[in-house]
Design a protein around this motif. Structure first.
Motif, PDB file in Angstrom:
ATOM      1  N   ARG A 228       4.898  14.202 -14.722  1.00  0.00           N
ATOM      2  CA  ARG A 228       4.704  15.194 -13.651  1.00  0.00           C
ATOM      3  C   ARG A 228       3.506  14.835 -12.780  1.00  0.00           C
ATOM      4  O   ARG A 228       3.534  15.021 -11.559  1.00  0.00           O
ATOM      5  CB  ARG A 228       4.514  16.589 -14.261  1.00  0.00           C
ATOM      6  N   ALA A 229       2.478  14.309 -13.411  1.00  0.00           N
ATOM      7  CA  ALA A 229       1.280  13.950 -12.651  1.00  0.00           C
ATOM      8  C   ALA A 229       1.480  12.644 -11.887  1.00  0.00           C
ATOM      9  O   ALA A 229       1.126  12.524 -10.715  1.00  0.00           O
ATOM     10  CB  ALA A 229       0.082  13.838 -13.593  1.00  0.00           C
ATOM     11  N   HIS A 230       2.080  11.681 -12.540  1.00  0.00           N
ATOM     12  CA  HIS A 230       2.226  10.362 -11.918  1.00  0.00           C
ATOM     13  C   HIS A 230       3.102  10.422 -10.673  1.00  0.00           C
ATOM     14  O   HIS A 230       2.814   9.763  -9.667  1.00  0.00           O
ATOM     15  CB  HIS A 230       2.817   9.375 -12.929  1.00  0.00           C
ATOM     16  N   THR A 231       4.179  11.202 -10.734  1.00  0.00           N
ATOM     17  CA  THR A 231       5.040  11.298  -9.550  1.00  0.00           C
ATOM     18  C   THR A 231       4.286  11.960  -8.395  1.00  0.00           C
ATOM     19  O   THR A 231       4.515  11.626  -7.225  1.00  0.00           O
ATOM     20  CB  THR A 231       6.318  12.089  -9.885  1.00  0.00           C
ATOM     21  N   SER A 232       3.375  12.839  -8.717  1.00  0.00           N
ATOM     22  CA  SER A 232       2.547  13.458  -7.679  1.00  0.00           C
ATOM     23  C   SER A 232       1.521  12.455  -7.166  1.00  0.00           C
ATOM     24  O   SER A 232       1.255  12.377  -5.951  1.00  0.00           O
ATOM     25  CB  SER A 232       1.835  14.687  -8.260  1.00  0.00           C
ATOM     26  N   TRP A 233       0.955  11.685  -8.074  1.00  0.00           N
ATOM     27  CA  TRP A 233       0.013  10.621  -7.706  1.00  0.00           C
ATOM     28  C   TRP A 233       0.671   9.650  -6.718  1.00  0.00           C
ATOM     29  O   TRP A 233       0.021   9.149  -5.800  1.00  0.00           O
ATOM     30  CB  TRP A 233      -0.385   9.890  -8.997  1.00  0.00           C
ATOM     31  N   PHE A 234       1.957   9.402  -6.921  1.00  0.00           N
ATOM     32  CA  PHE A 234       2.664   8.480  -6.034  1.00  0.00           C
ATOM     33  C   PHE A 234       2.623   8.997  -4.593  1.00  0.00           C
ATOM     34  O   PHE A 234       2.288   8.262  -3.660  1.00  0.00           O
ATOM     35  CB  PHE A 234       4.112   8.327  -6.528  1.00  0.00           C
ATOM     36  N   PHE A 235       2.953  10.280  -4.416  1.00  0.00           N
ATOM     37  CA  PHE A 235       2.903  10.856  -3.057  1.00  0.00           C
ATOM     38  C   PHE A 235       1.467  10.878  -2.529  1.00  0.00           C
ATOM     39  O   PHE A 235       1.210  10.606  -1.363  1.00  0.00           O
ATOM     40  CB  PHE A 235       3.483  12.277  -3.071  1.00  0.00           C
ATOM     41  N   GLU A 236       0.532  11.200  -3.421  1.00  0.00           N
ATOM     42  CA  GLU A 236      -0.855  11.265  -2.982  1.00  0.00           C
ATOM     43  C   GLU A 236      -1.361   9.890  -2.543  1.00  0.00           C
ATOM     44  O   GLU A 236      -2.026   9.756  -1.511  1.00  0.00           O
ATOM     45  CB  GLU A 236      -1.718  11.809  -4.139  1.00  0.00           C
ATOM     46  N   THR A 237      -1.003   8.872  -3.341  1.00  0.00           N
ATOM     47  CA  THR A 237      -1.555   7.538  -3.096  1.00  0.00           C
ATOM     48  C   THR A 237      -0.909   6.850  -1.908  1.00  0.00           C
ATOM     49  O   THR A 237      -1.586   6.224  -1.097  1.00  0.00           O
ATOM     50  CB  THR A 237      -1.348   6.660  -4.355  1.00  0.00           C
ATOM     51  N   PHE A 238       0.417   6.956  -1.816  1.00  0.00           N
ATOM     52  CA  PHE A 238       1.113   6.176  -0.807  1.00  0.00           C
ATOM     53  C   PHE A 238       1.398   6.971   0.463  1.00  0.00           C
ATOM     54  O   PHE A 238       1.788   6.412   1.476  1.00  0.00           O
ATOM     55  CB  PHE A 238       2.402   5.586  -1.396  1.00  0.00           C
ATOM     56  N   LEU A 239       1.214   8.294   0.409  1.00  0.00           N
ATOM     57  CA  LEU A 239       1.484   9.091   1.614  1.00  0.00           C
ATOM     58  C   LEU A 239       0.275   9.904   2.052  1.00  0.00           C
ATOM     59  O   LEU A 239      -0.187   9.766   3.187  1.00  0.00           O
ATOM     60  CB  LEU A 239       2.701  10.000   1.372  1.00  0.00           C
ATOM     61  N   LEU A 240      -0.248  10.764   1.175  1.00  0.00           N
ATOM     62  CA  LEU A 240      -1.286  11.694   1.637  1.00  0.00           C
ATOM     63  C   LEU A 240      -2.571  10.959   2.017  1.00  0.00           C
ATOM     64  O   LEU A 240      -3.129  11.189   3.090  1.00  0.00           O
ATOM     65  CB  LEU A 240      -1.558  12.751   0.566  1.00  0.00           C
ATOM     66  N   LYS A 241      -3.028  10.084   1.141  1.00  0.00           N
ATOM     67  CA  LYS A 241      -4.295   9.404   1.444  1.00  0.00           C
ATOM     68  C   LYS A 241      -4.182   8.542   2.702  1.00  0.00           C
ATOM     69  O   LYS A 241      -5.050   8.619   3.569  1.00  0.00           O
ATOM     70  CB  LYS A 241      -4.771   8.601   0.237  1.00  0.00           C
ATOM     71  N   PRO A 242      -3.127   7.755   2.876  1.00  0.00           N
ATOM     72  CA  PRO A 242      -3.096   6.938   4.094  1.00  0.00           C
ATOM     73  C   PRO A 242      -2.700   7.695   5.354  1.00  0.00           C
ATOM     74  O   PRO A 242      -3.106   7.314   6.439  1.00  0.00           O
ATOM     75  CB  PRO A 242      -2.054   5.855   3.795  1.00  0.00           C
ATOM     76  N   PHE A 243      -1.905   8.749   5.207  1.00  0.00           N
ATOM     77  CA  PHE A 243      -1.289   9.294   6.419  1.00  0.00           C
ATOM     78  C   PHE A 243      -1.699  10.713   6.789  1.00  0.00           C
ATOM     79  O   PHE A 243      -1.495  11.122   7.939  1.00  0.00           O
ATOM     80  CB  PHE A 243       0.255   9.240   6.296  1.00  0.00           C
ATOM     81  N   LEU A 244      -2.196  11.509   5.856  1.00  0.00           N
ATOM     82  CA  LEU A 244      -2.523  12.892   6.212  1.00  0.00           C
ATOM     83  C   LEU A 244      -3.993  12.983   6.623  1.00  0.00           C
ATOM     84  O   LEU A 244      -4.889  12.839   5.787  1.00  0.00           O
ATOM     85  CB  LEU A 244      -2.241  13.838   5.033  1.00  0.00           C
ATOM     86  N   PRO A 245      -4.245  13.236   7.883  1.00  0.00           N
ATOM     87  CA  PRO A 245      -5.637  13.263   8.344  1.00  0.00           C
ATOM     88  C   PRO A 245      -6.436  14.309   7.572  1.00  0.00           C
ATOM     89  O   PRO A 245      -5.969  15.427   7.358  1.00  0.00           O
ATOM     90  CB  PRO A 245      -5.513  13.643   9.825  1.00  0.00           C
ATOM     91  N   GLY A 246      -7.593  13.921   7.148  1.00  0.00           N
ATOM     92  CA  GLY A 246      -8.497  14.851   6.462  1.00  0.00           C
ATOM     93  C   GLY A 246      -8.166  15.095   5.004  1.00  0.00           C
ATOM     94  O   GLY A 246      -8.862  15.875   4.352  1.00  0.00           O
TER      95      GLY A 246
END
Lengths: 438, 438, 438, 438
Positions: C63-81
């Protein structure tokens, strides 16, 4: 040891090293060294290179290492002008003396095909020649006593390796489905004797050695121990005794075993002592004389500490402590066979005289319930030879009395052998003890 | 294989077994069998008994097992009146043929000191004598074709074990700090050649053998495969090439490695190919000719599949598939050394003619990216010899081309060798591939 | 996959990511993410922390790792702030992406009790909120296509972990003597169907994907393969089929097994598929619905590659190649259950229409004889997500078709799953193949 | 134990069980049982299920097993009408009592997620209720003395598990890179004291217990032992002392180590005690209060027997025997902290009065050089509780004095704890000894 003839000059370790002269020493040296070669002579080049587990070593390695011992601790320091036989041997044939330098990894000793058997024969001959020179030189040397003490240590060391040569090659050859025989088949024509309980009085007694003659550092100092009254079995446990344990499901009843022993039984699916085989319902033994039927009267051997304890538990008894054993050893009579018999099997014990203990010496090493620990006031020998004993004082149990593979004259009442609880490739057995009336 | 002289009768596996006569067969038999003995002659009794890991076998065992093969599959079924040399050999020297019976456990082969080296020599001589009788008898026998096919199989089998004898003893002797030499030191007087990319056209091609001459069952049937255009390197990766990978931290960069390869690097703390040693900053190699400085121009060997892939990844290339390799092998020229050179080292490749591939045959076995799997329509040979190949078709990768330890005439373009990805004690190397213009 | 309704917006991976809009994406995102939570809801905090072998992971970790995937490859690079939820998660929940940094050791994932289940619930909620913001923001962003492609990859990635959650928790719970049930007991009220052989014509065909819709990099490029004519079984092997193999001593006959498979059987004393138990002579199964009697008609599962091959050998057949499987998949009808059924068991296959193949999709993953290798011209995805597939291309075998634990809509004909030959905790089974008339 | 107030009824094990009444017993029962729950309350469901190595157990398991003890040995035999809480618990929560039946495999205890934490709470409450009934019933029962003896045994047993709960959860949580704190950070505001040598006279002394109050069977019978004069260090070895050993290359010098200890150092690449970490050149400790800087004045803990011996060798000293330790314990003053402090760390010892020994009790368990063996005349308790001690008398060493995790009032001068030489997850340390003037 009832039947040791002290006038026999070969029993060098019964003489105070300070009193040995070069003739005696040379005679003893020759006797011990040639015994190594006599045993090896029955083994091929391939045999002598076998190593079947990390605990064991190839016979060739034993032959070389015992020579390395004389070279390292005697020839190099004391023989003027001596140059090493081969520099690489310092590394190859050092067993565990960190004080001497690095060691070739023990589990891989069987991978050293070169130097070959013949070359090790030349190494031994060369060491022997130089040792003869040293001993003649030593007579007048200022370090005479130091040299003589090291010679005696080296010879005792070589005798220990003679026993290991027998047990290690037995282990290796047991992997051969042909069950090779390298000694005559042991004779077992004696009938068994019943087991009697011998009462021994306790009190504040002394154990350990204060004899000026040779002993290992671990046997000193002689010291006081308080013992309760106890009883010892008149003879070791026999194969027939042990069969009754097996037949009573001894290997399947956890309540008989130490916790670690039970884990060992289960992990290894143990169902009988080492070298026992069951074929068509009959029990057979592998011995250095080949494969043959088990004789219920002969002394059981190749038992480890766990098996010894489980048997004792089943028999309503216990193992003796090493102090009890040593204290009672004055009652010894009727030794079992030692290596001089050439049979390498414990045989059937002779009947003991009333109130006496049969096969206390020879036959099998007897497990005690004492862990191998320093005596009060223990001091390791100085220098690298101080690594001989002290550093092994953890996780091992003391065994007493010598076995059918121990050279004649090597053991004494204070002698302490030691192995790990699961070890069973030595000639090890059980003598039962019980608490006495207090 | 550009330099094979088909008139040489020793190249028995290039002749249709149906056309072999007893004279040819006997000549080939003698050549192969004596090559085994010539190689072994440099090894002592102790050397021949060494086994340094479960994957390897003692030289003595190879000598016996190859004889067992002839005894089991030819003499016992086909030579009237033949009685086995020793019943215990059926068990001792069976490698893995369940159809023939149980096998002595592979990891313990090095513990069989008896029968000794001399006895195995007698075994071989006895088998040779009986095989001569069989071959003369076979000329007129109704099973002539069957016998000849099995003889050719037996000789190819023995040649495979000749290669293993070299790689296994190299592995065992490498444990000896003296780095023993058993062959002359290989000469490396050639200078290196640059690596060129040779373009190869794809299409719907065929691989595998439909030659009536001998091949292993795994090379059949010949079948169609579609290939894209691709490029192959004109020579294998050299030691100098691989040093650049090491110097670029190749063994520390996970992105270059397959996941299993990276786990292997870390668990074993791998820092260089097998038998490479760094002393005082200089790179040395252990070869069967002893220890010597690494020559950057010589072909790199003793790389495993993981190292091969990591190197290719680092070099911006990939491994070829086995179909690509076989299809391109018509462009082979300038073979590397095979076992007939007596040097047992891949040397420096000769320069290839323009558009041609150097050292495709000889030198080193070349890892492909193809797993070892049955060809479409694969049929294992009938009977116990059907266990020869098919049952190993899992977890292994195909290698092609033969090595410096492969007997001359043994390989061919369709020849498939196979080892596990972590294996590196064989003479294995890398030839790079790339996708071509489509 | 006959019964996929393409209008269902949840089947996001059938739509070209370039055409997805934020509404569709958000809907799909919500569907996949909530399926993870629905499955987990039946599991306690202790359940979710279990790890029963290094190959498996705790449900909480999934459950955590699949969330980490979105965080690492989408939120950190693409979501401003966007600021990371917790810095330590970068390390704790990275599976194997060396490009992202170090990873907490896989075998110890079950030792991470903190963050606890509730905290991981908050982590997921926070990621979901930020992803909603990103998707709305993405509509107009310059990196729109890159974002949408990564969202689709992340959702497919989460679906893969949904399947692993089911297989991993089944493995862990099987250690509990109470045989816990976490889903309704699967119904098996259908009667079995006979196995027919369906003929498939070969030729120069194409496999792999060239669809603009999502697929993994390992499915590309589409490429030509030559196939002989072959036959496929109309349904997978059933439990009754496999029982006949067991009853015919299948687990005791080395001739049926690959050499590595036979070693696996002996070392582990294997006597039945995973989760099969014999009590009082009756065969029982452990399923996620509890322990119950085996139904001979249901599809056999939890077989590994070795068992699959041995069964095929026994049945006079073989496994299909992955190209054969994919080529034949156009004949698929009557899918087996997927995870949407909520039963997590393959059930009894429905009868197939004449000339068609039942349960090609759903039910069990079907082992092929193809090792997992790159397609000709394979290019890993760029960046750290390029570690997704390529680096696992060694030692594993391809499986096809999806299982009863695969989310609906997740697989497609070109989909390649891969596991090691000894693995059997996945829902894996066998469909037999044979050579056709050429 | 200087500061034990015998009037405190909680110190139930200082009272003759024959004199305990139901009120006392109930009070003591409540105190011990609630201490278990107080400690557990800081731990989440996930925490309580962790098992980080086979030697340790989950906290939840400890909570259940201690209840199982009362249920098995008291409620089932003695409380009329009592029915087991759950039949499966007989198997799940039996530790090692073969006399009671089979046991769930110890290494997999961490895989039992169900029953969950809440259910185990209910189990404990139910047992407590029934035990209250039994104790009231016991007042007049014919088996009163037997019951009271078992209650006291059960409470001592639970206290031992309280200590294991602390050491086991510390080990498990240490895998979490966040270094979780579950108790307040220990205070270390005291400055260190110098180490003095206290002379102790030997002679024929007595050790072991003949107190009618509770003790374990392994403490009996009281018996005579002869001791030479000896010296003991006034306080245990401190972290600063041990740092000097590390700085003097203690972990790299084989001459300081027992042979088995040196093998342990090398195989595990040991460079510091357990839970010591070096970050940026500074030494840190992980404690149950979190990660913090090491204080040189505090007592060193988490040393195993090998480290204890190597340190003693380096310091020119030795470990005491257990008889020496017990004989000298009359000189104890200034106890170290026990579990009642709630800090779970040994702290800095208080200065000892002249000629007295500080921190003999509390702080750290002190390794002795005595192997764990039966006292002369040892008799295990009757029935299954006889498996409590005797079967562990092999391969372990005796530790004395209690630690910072031992419940207050639990130990006494004759108390014998025991662990294997390599174990270091307990709060274990070293007090040096030397031979005295004889």
């Amino acid at each position: 040891m009832s039947d040791i003839a002290p006038e026999l000059p070969g029993h060098f370790n019964e003489i105070d090293p300070g009193l040995i002269d070069s003739q005696n020493a040379l005679f003893a040296y020759g006797q011990v060294r040639s015994a190594t070669e006599r045993f090896s002579a029955a083994l091929s080049a391939e045999d002598q290179n076998l190593q079947s587990m990390p605990d064991t070593s190839p016979v060739k390695w034993h032959r070389a290492h015992t020579s390395w011992f004389f070279e390292t601790f005697l020839l190099k320091p004391f023989l003027p002008g001596y140059r090493g036989f081969d520099d690489s041997y310092t590394y190859l044939f050092n067993s565990y003396y960190n004080g001497v330098g690095a060691q070739y990894p023990r589990p891989s000793r069987g991978l050293i095909s070169r130097p070959d058997m013949a070359e090790i024969g030349r190494y031994r001959a060369c060491i022997d020649e130089s040792m003869a020179a040293l001993l003649q030189h030593a007579e007048s040397a200022s370090q005479r006593d130091q040299i003589m003490a090291l010679v005696v240590l080296g010879l005792n060391h070589e005798q220990q390796h003679q026993e290991l040569m027998a047990t290690d090659i037995k282990h290796a050859l047991s992997y051969n489905p042909a069950c090779p025989a390298i000694v005559p088949e042991p004779e077992n024509d004696r009938s068994g004797t019943s087991l009697n309980w011998i009462e021994v009085a306790g009190g504040l007694i002394r154990i350990g050695s204060d004899n000026p003659a040779f002993c290992f550092d671990n046997e000193r100092p002689r010291h006081r121990v308080f013992l309760n009254n106890f009883k010892l079995a008149s003879r070791p446990v026999s194969c027939g005794d042990f069969l009754a344990f097996i037949d009573d499901q001894g290997y399947r009843r956890p309540e008989l075993w130490l916790s670690d022993g039970w884990a060992w039984v289960r992990q290894n699916d143990i169902q009988a002592p080492l070298y026992w085989l069951q074929e068509d319902g009959e029990w057979l033994l592998y011995t250095l004389g080949g494969k043959r039927a088990l004789d219920p009267a002969e002394t059981a051997c190749h038992l480890n500490f766990y098996e010894a304890c489980a048997y004792a538990q089943w028999a309503g008894a216990r193992l003796p402590t090493e102090a009890e054993w040593e204290h009672a050893s004055t009652l010894a009579c009727a030794d079992g066979p030692n290596a001089d018999s050439g049979r390498f099997h414990p045989d059937v014990p002779a009947a003991a005289a009333a109130g006496r203990l049969s096969q206390m010496f020879g036959g099998v090493w007897e497990w005690t319930q004492s862990s191998y620990a320093p005596y009060p006031g223990f001091q390791p020998a100085a220098g690298a030879v101080g690594e001989y004993n002290g550093k092994f004082m953890a996780n091992q149990m003391v065994l007493r009395g010598g076995s059918c593979a121990t050279p004649g004259g090597h053991v004494r009442p204070s002698y302490r052998n030691f192995f790990y609880p699961p070890d069973r490739w030595q000639f090890t057995g059980v003598r039962l003890a019980r608490d006495g009336e207090q």
